[in-house]
Motif scaffolding. Sequence first.
Motif, mmCIF file in Angstrom:
data_model
loop_
_atom_site.group_PDB
_atom_site.id
_atom_site.type_symbol
_atom_site.label_atom_id
_atom_site.label_comp_id
_atom_site.label_asym_id
_atom_site.label_seq_id
_atom_site.Cartn_x
_atom_site.Cartn_y
_atom_site.Cartn_z
ATOM 1 N N ILE A 1 32.173 16.757 27.854
ATOM 2 C CA ILE A 1 31.946 16.012 28.971
ATOM 3 C C ILE A 1 31.085 16.500 29.983
ATOM 4 O O ILE A 1 30.932 17.749 30.271
ATOM 5 C CB ILE A 1 33.389 16.103 29.791
ATOM 6 N N ALA A 2 29.811 16.088 30.304
ATOM 7 C CA ALA A 2 28.694 16.459 31.230
ATOM 8 C C ALA A 2 29.010 16.559 32.614
ATOM 9 O O ALA A 2 29.742 15.505 33.092
ATOM 10 C CB ALA A 2 27.519 16.071 30.971
ATOM 11 N N TYR A 3 28.585 17.327 33.550
ATOM 12 C CA TYR A 3 29.010 17.170 34.948
ATOM 13 C C TYR A 3 27.349 17.072 35.471
ATOM 14 O O TYR A 3 26.604 18.172 35.421
ATOM 15 C CB TYR A 3 29.938 18.514 35.339
ATOM 16 N N ILE A 4 27.206 16.363 36.209
ATOM 17 C CA ILE A 4 26.082 16.147 37.193
ATOM 18 C C ILE A 4 26.282 16.099 38.377
ATOM 19 O O ILE A 4 27.008 15.353 39.064
ATOM 20 C CB ILE A 4 25.247 14.879 36.775
ATOM 21 N N GLY A 5 25.690 17.373 39.185
ATOM 22 C CA GLY A 5 26.047 17.292 40.767
ATOM 23 C C GLY A 5 24.962 17.695 41.547
ATOM 24 O O GLY A 5 23.718 17.732 40.921
ATOM 25 N N GLY A 6 25.034 17.846 42.595
ATOM 26 C CA GLY A 6 23.946 18.306 43.678
ATOM 27 C C GLY A 6 23.592 19.932 43.582
ATOM 28 O O GLY A 6 24.319 20.784 43.282
ATOM 29 N N GLU A 7 22.273 20.032 43.621
ATOM 30 C CA GLU A 7 21.855 21.495 43.613
ATOM 31 C C GLU A 7 21.880 22.194 44.866
ATOM 32 O O GLU A 7 21.881 23.494 45.151
ATOM 33 C CB GLU A 7 20.460 21.657 43.340
ATOM 34 N N GLU A 8 22.057 21.565 46.044
ATOM 35 C CA GLU A 8 22.377 22.157 47.496
ATOM 36 C C GLU A 8 23.588 23.137 47.332
ATOM 37 O O GLU A 8 24.687 22.825 46.560
ATOM 38 C CB GLU A 8 22.563 21.082 48.442
ATOM 39 N N THR A 9 23.769 24.007 48.204
ATOM 40 C CA THR A 9 24.881 24.809 48.176
ATOM 41 C C THR A 9 25.837 24.479 49.044
ATOM 42 O O THR A 9 26.842 25.122 49.555
ATOM 43 C CB THR A 9 24.316 26.057 48.559
ATOM 44 N N ARG A 10 25.830 23.075 49.583
ATOM 45 C CA ARG A 10 26.910 22.531 50.341
ATOM 46 C C ARG A 10 28.280 22.842 49.923
ATOM 47 O O ARG A 10 28.512 22.631 48.494
ATOM 48 C CB ARG A 10 26.742 21.033 50.853
ATOM 49 N N THR A 11 29.229 22.973 50.603
ATOM 50 C CA THR A 11 30.649 23.264 50.063
ATOM 51 C C THR A 11 31.133 22.004 49.336
ATOM 52 O O THR A 11 31.958 22.202 48.259
ATOM 53 C CB THR A 11 31.580 23.260 51.261
ATOM 54 N N ALA A 12 30.869 20.906 49.833
ATOM 55 C CA ALA A 12 31.334 19.659 48.745
ATOM 56 C C ALA A 12 30.958 19.799 47.378
ATOM 57 O O ALA A 12 31.793 19.548 46.481
ATOM 58 C CB ALA A 12 30.672 18.484 49.577
#
Length: 212
Positions: free
Chosen positions: A171-182
């Motif tokens: 299972i791959a995970y694609i997220g945001g590179e920003e360091t925001r808590t979310a």
Amino acid sequence: MKIKDLARIAGVSPSTVSKIMHQKDDNISAETREHVLSIAKQYNYVPAQALTSPDVKTMTLGVILNSLKNPAPFLSGILEAANRAGYNLNLIDMYGKNNEEMRESVQFLKQTGMVDGLIINAVGEIVSEAVGDFPAVYIDSKGLLPSVTFTEKKSIYDLTTLFLRQGLRRIAYIGGEETRTAYVLREQGYRDAMRDYGLKVDERYIHNVRMH
């Protein structure tokens, strides 16, 4: 719109507009007064002095977004609720602005009185100090009140678990590179689910991309 713009459209002098708006000259004809006020209403003109008064409402809400290139799906809900309450929306795109420029944009909105309140998506942690006690609601910003959020970590954990129960393992995970808590919490939810199923996280399956 500035006073000179309203004067040009109405075909009168800026001083005439000023006198009408501030009710300082009884020598102006009722016809001229009615004409200027009608145009002011048509263009939603509010005197600059009045804009800074907390007693005057613009009936406009500012919606601050981190990017208008990918409009947030909740915008339609905000628009529907605003319309029911008789409010207009002013969309403010923060894409490409650094942190200081974002804070300056918020200060500008407050000082000019362009909006009665702010709805802030994603960049709340950056601009909250500039917002101060100005009426605002935060979206997707942990630790800021009042706020509208979802359980980032648990939601991704549950979603990953759903796939695992179906027998999926790669299972791959694609997220945001920003360091925001979310973003941090979402990735942690994925990692926790994999760990709880006794699986080692393959870093090749994790991709953090810049959100535009």
